[in-house]
Design a protein around this motif. Sequence first.
Motif, PDB file in Angstrom:
ATOM      1  N   ASN A  63     -17.208  49.946  31.638  1.00 44.18           N
ATOM      2  CA  ASN A  63     -18.002  50.225  32.837  1.00 44.18           C
ATOM      3  C   ASN A  63     -17.640  51.578  33.431  1.00 44.18           C
ATOM      4  OD1 ASN A  63     -19.308  47.781  32.622  1.00 44.18           O
ATOM      5  ND2 ASN A  63     -17.957  46.724  34.044  1.00 44.18           N
ATOM      6  N   LEU A  64     -16.346  51.934  33.352  1.00 41.63           N
ATOM      7  CA  LEU A  64     -15.917  53.240  33.827  1.00 41.63           C
ATOM      8  C   LEU A  64     -16.558  54.345  32.988  1.00 41.63           C
ATOM      9  CD1 LEU A  64     -13.866  54.465  35.933  1.00 41.63           C
ATOM     10  CD2 LEU A  64     -12.258  54.648  34.037  1.00 41.63           C
ATOM     11  N   CYS A  65     -16.635  54.119  31.682  1.00 43.32           N
ATOM     12  CA  CYS A  65     -17.281  55.102  30.807  1.00 43.32           C
ATOM     13  C   CYS A  65     -18.778  55.202  31.111  1.00 43.32           C
ATOM     14  CB  CYS A  65     -17.063  54.724  29.342  1.00 43.32           C
ATOM     15  SG  CYS A  65     -15.343  54.798  28.804  1.00 43.32           S
ATOM     16  N   ARG A  66     -19.408  54.060  31.375  1.00 42.00           N
ATOM     17  CA  ARG A  66     -20.827  54.095  31.747  1.00 42.00           C
ATOM     18  C   ARG A  66     -21.036  54.873  33.041  1.00 42.00           C
ATOM     19  NH1 ARG A  66     -20.291  48.709  29.883  1.00 42.00           N
ATOM     20  NH2 ARG A  66     -21.478  48.371  27.964  1.00 42.00           N
ATOM     21  N   ALA A  67     -20.112  54.682  34.004  1.00 41.70           N
ATOM     22  CA  ALA A  67     -20.212  55.436  35.255  1.00 41.70           C
ATOM     23  C   ALA A  67     -20.062  56.935  34.999  1.00 41.70           C
ATOM     24  CB  ALA A  67     -19.143  54.953  36.232  1.00 41.70           C
ATOM     25  N   THR A  96     -20.999  52.212  21.723  1.00 44.69           N
ATOM     26  CA  THR A  96     -21.266  50.941  22.389  1.00 44.69           C
ATOM     27  C   THR A  96     -22.096  51.124  23.641  1.00 44.69           C
ATOM     28  OG1 THR A  96     -19.271  51.069  23.738  1.00 44.69           O
ATOM     29  CG2 THR A  96     -19.062  50.022  21.570  1.00 44.69           C
ATOM     30  N   TYR A  97     -22.446  52.351  23.985  1.00 46.59           N
ATOM     31  CA  TYR A  97     -23.121  52.641  25.248  1.00 46.59           C
ATOM     32  C   TYR A  97     -24.587  53.005  25.065  1.00 46.59           C
ATOM     33  CZ  TYR A  97     -18.239  52.840  26.385  1.00 46.59           C
ATOM     34  OH  TYR A  97     -16.910  52.519  26.503  1.00 46.59           O
ATOM     35  N   GLY A  98     -25.202  52.490  24.010  1.00 47.72           N
ATOM     36  CA  GLY A  98     -26.615  52.764  23.798  1.00 47.72           C
ATOM     37  C   GLY A  98     -26.823  54.159  23.246  1.00 47.72           C
ATOM     38  N   THR A  99     -27.937  54.748  23.606  1.00 49.83           N
ATOM     39  CA  THR A  99     -28.320  56.057  23.040  1.00 49.83           C
ATOM     40  C   THR A  99     -27.789  57.185  23.915  1.00 49.83           C
ATOM     41  OG1 THR A  99     -30.416  55.896  24.221  1.00 49.83           O
ATOM     42  CG2 THR A  99     -30.381  55.122  21.935  1.00 49.83           C
ATOM     43  N   VAL A 100     -26.466  57.225  24.123  1.00 48.66           N
ATOM     44  CA  VAL A 100     -25.884  58.295  24.945  1.00 48.66           C
ATOM     45  C   VAL A 100     -25.950  59.641  24.254  1.00 48.66           C
ATOM     46  CG1 VAL A 100     -24.328  56.727  26.124  1.00 48.66           C
ATOM     47  CG2 VAL A 100     -23.584  57.845  24.025  1.00 48.66           C
ATOM     48  N   PRO A 193     -16.915  61.878  41.476  1.00 54.13           N
ATOM     49  CA  PRO A 193     -17.434  61.621  40.129  1.00 54.13           C
ATOM     50  C   PRO A 193     -16.304  61.286  39.151  1.00 54.13           C
ATOM     51  CG  PRO A 193     -18.450  63.585  41.064  1.00 54.13           C
ATOM     52  CD  PRO A 193     -17.344  63.192  41.994  1.00 54.13           C
ATOM     53  N   ILE A 194     -16.621  60.425  38.198  1.00 49.82           N
ATOM     54  CA  ILE A 194     -15.643  60.054  37.173  1.00 49.82           C
ATOM     55  C   ILE A 194     -15.433  61.231  36.233  1.00 49.82           C
ATOM     56  CG2 ILE A 194     -15.106  58.407  35.348  1.00 49.82           C
ATOM     57  CD1 ILE A 194     -15.240  57.168  38.095  1.00 49.82           C
ATOM     58  N   SER A 195     -14.164  61.489  35.931  1.00 49.52           N
ATOM     59  CA  SER A 195     -13.833  62.586  35.017  1.00 49.52           C
ATOM     60  C   SER A 195     -13.285  62.033  33.713  1.00 49.52           C
ATOM     61  CB  SER A 195     -12.792  63.515  35.663  1.00 49.52           C
ATOM     62  OG  SER A 195     -11.544  62.837  35.817  1.00 49.52           O
ATOM     63  N   ARG A 196     -13.169  62.908  32.728  1.00 46.01           N
ATOM     64  CA  ARG A 196     -12.610  62.493  31.448  1.00 46.01           C
ATOM     65  C   ARG A 196     -11.153  62.069  31.589  1.00 46.01           C
ATOM     66  NH1 ARG A 196     -14.445  67.133  27.391  1.00 46.01           N
ATOM     67  NH2 ARG A 196     -15.911  67.697  29.040  1.00 46.01           N
ATOM     68  N   ASN A 197     -10.430  62.683  32.514  1.00 46.21           N
ATOM     69  CA  ASN A 197      -9.035  62.284  32.745  1.00 46.21           C
ATOM     70  C   ASN A 197      -8.944  60.845  33.228  1.00 46.21           C
ATOM     71  OD1 ASN A 197      -8.049  64.794  31.999  1.00 46.21           O
ATOM     72  ND2 ASN A 197      -8.115  65.608  34.092  1.00 46.21           N
ATOM     73  N   ALA A 251      -9.249  63.300  19.411  1.00 47.86           N
ATOM     74  CA  ALA A 251      -8.688  61.999  19.779  1.00 47.86           C
ATOM     75  C   ALA A 251      -9.246  61.523  21.111  1.00 47.86           C
ATOM     76  CB  ALA A 251      -7.164  62.088  19.840  1.00 47.86           C
ATOM     77  N   ILE A 252      -9.398  62.455  22.060  1.00 46.19           N
ATOM     78  CA  ILE A 252      -9.958  62.084  23.359  1.00 46.19           C
ATOM     79  C   ILE A 252     -11.392  61.597  23.216  1.00 46.19           C
ATOM     80  CG2 ILE A 252     -10.667  63.020  25.603  1.00 46.19           C
ATOM     81  CD1 ILE A 252      -8.206  64.800  25.545  1.00 46.19           C
ATOM     82  N   ALA A 253     -12.115  62.131  22.244  1.00 41.96           N
ATOM     83  CA  ALA A 253     -13.506  61.717  22.029  1.00 41.96           C
ATOM     84  C   ALA A 253     -13.611  60.248  21.637  1.00 41.96           C
ATOM     85  CB  ALA A 253     -14.156  62.592  20.961  1.00 41.96           C
ATOM     86  N   GLN A 254     -12.530  59.669  21.156  1.00 42.00           N
ATOM     87  CA  GLN A 254     -12.558  58.254  20.770  1.00 42.00           C
ATOM     88  C   GLN A 254     -12.234  57.314  21.932  1.00 42.00           C
ATOM     89  OE1 GLN A 254     -10.158  57.558  17.255  1.00 42.00           O
ATOM     90  NE2 GLN A 254     -10.526  59.634  16.496  1.00 42.00           N
ATOM     91  N   VAL A 255     -11.872  57.862  23.095  1.00 40.93           N
ATOM     92  CA  VAL A 255     -11.439  57.029  24.214  1.00 40.93           C
ATOM     93  C   VAL A 255     -12.498  56.027  24.651  1.00 40.93           C
ATOM     94  CG1 VAL A 255     -10.938  57.133  26.691  1.00 40.93           C
ATOM     95  CG2 VAL A 255      -9.626  58.529  25.094  1.00 40.93           C
ATOM     96  N   PRO A 256     -13.783  56.393  24.813  1.00 41.87           N
ATOM     97  CA  PRO A 256     -14.755  55.376  25.269  1.00 41.87           C
ATOM     98  C   PRO A 256     -14.860  54.174  24.339  1.00 41.87           C
ATOM     99  CG  PRO A 256     -15.644  57.592  25.542  1.00 41.87           C
ATOM    100  CD  PRO A 256     -14.388  57.736  24.753  1.00 41.87           C
ATOM    101  N   ASP A 257     -14.711  54.374  23.035  1.00 41.57           N
ATOM    102  CA  ASP A 257     -14.859  53.286  22.060  1.00 41.57           C
ATOM    103  C   ASP A 257     -13.517  52.851  21.471  1.00 41.57           C
ATOM    104  OD1 ASP A 257     -17.753  53.267  22.126  1.00 41.57           O
ATOM    105  OD2 ASP A 257     -17.647  55.193  21.103  1.00 41.57           O
TER     106      ASP A 257
END
Length: 404
Positions: A63-67, A96-100, A193-197, A251-257
Amino acid sequence: MEGDQQQQDEWARSRHTRLPTFAEVLSRRTRSPVDLFMFYLFLQREGAEDILDFWLDVQQHENLCRAYFKDVRKSGRTIREDWPEYWDYARRRGSTYGTVVGGPAPAGAKRSTASTADMAAEMQEKRGTSPDPRLLASTSPATAVGTDLEHALRSPTPAQPRSSTPFSLGKRTPTFFSRRASRAPTIIPRSSPISRNDLVASAERIFLRYLSPAGTSPGTGESHEIYLPPALRVHSFPLSNATGSAADQAAIAQVPDMFHGQKEYCFRAMEQDAFPRFLRSKAFGNLTPMSALVRLIAGLISLWIGLATAFALVFLDVKPKSVRFYLFLPFTFAVLFLISHQYELDPILVFFGQSETTPFRTIRIREPYVRKLLIGRAIWVSILVAFGVAALTLLFWAVPGHRL
């Protein structure tokens, strides 16, 4: 509140001839005694609530990633412009977040099992309304661990053998004997706003609490590491000392999934192992194990009192013989308690519409189909109790007296 009540009523009507599914329990569509709160208490009694905490915390991470993705869209930028590494990763591996990624999802793209947001959105889409934001904010009963990774890894925690199944107790004692401290829910802050950190910090907290062998609760030393098969275990968190290199960015790019596979495994494990036992416990009974044990002890004591009194009346040849009919009092308590223990169901509580949450604390039965099942079983238990009491009372009334 009125809209929420109508929505719950609509969901309940859709289950008027069946028990709820595990996905419905996780998405908070069910009512007591088969709701998420009762399922959490059920796992807590078995000392296995960490696997549900993990699923809920990963759900919150998603949900945080969706935000974050929503904030990016609000800023007028695309994911490809804002986070090209993740856009490339999602384009190649699926998301997992649809067509992002801004295009059709590739074949074999990942989809989150029983995602609260997805299920709520699908249901609202059928009704032609917008999703309820409170359903999209799935929070966990657990507070994330605030210790940094180096401190956790350096702490002198003795190594413990891993469990062989997700619900094996291992070295832990279930809360049947000890009570664990309750934890406040983790809240997603929305002051900025939510950041990558924020996404990286969320993933690191999940790793520290549930996947790291050194992960413990602050001040207790109690491990919350969950069982995972070897292929899904995460042995280190590579982003704690990120330097900005290309490898770190990948490696950070894999954080949402990052925890998608582990979440799917935990969902299936709970659905196939714990959830059927939970339904048997709460949809076909209304007692906790401790309460059923107390009834067994009370039933045996009442039976001993009834038999002792009955034999005394027989061998003392007490007159008039009709005095023996008062034996139905101890026999009623004895048979009621013993059959209640056997069925893990107290018919008196059922007729008052109550089910136990913890020993000797009750909650109202609000799920219609479960209420129907429990009333049927309560009537059957009452018939058995009446038959048993009548048989014992008439037996000792019919025996001729003989003074010793």
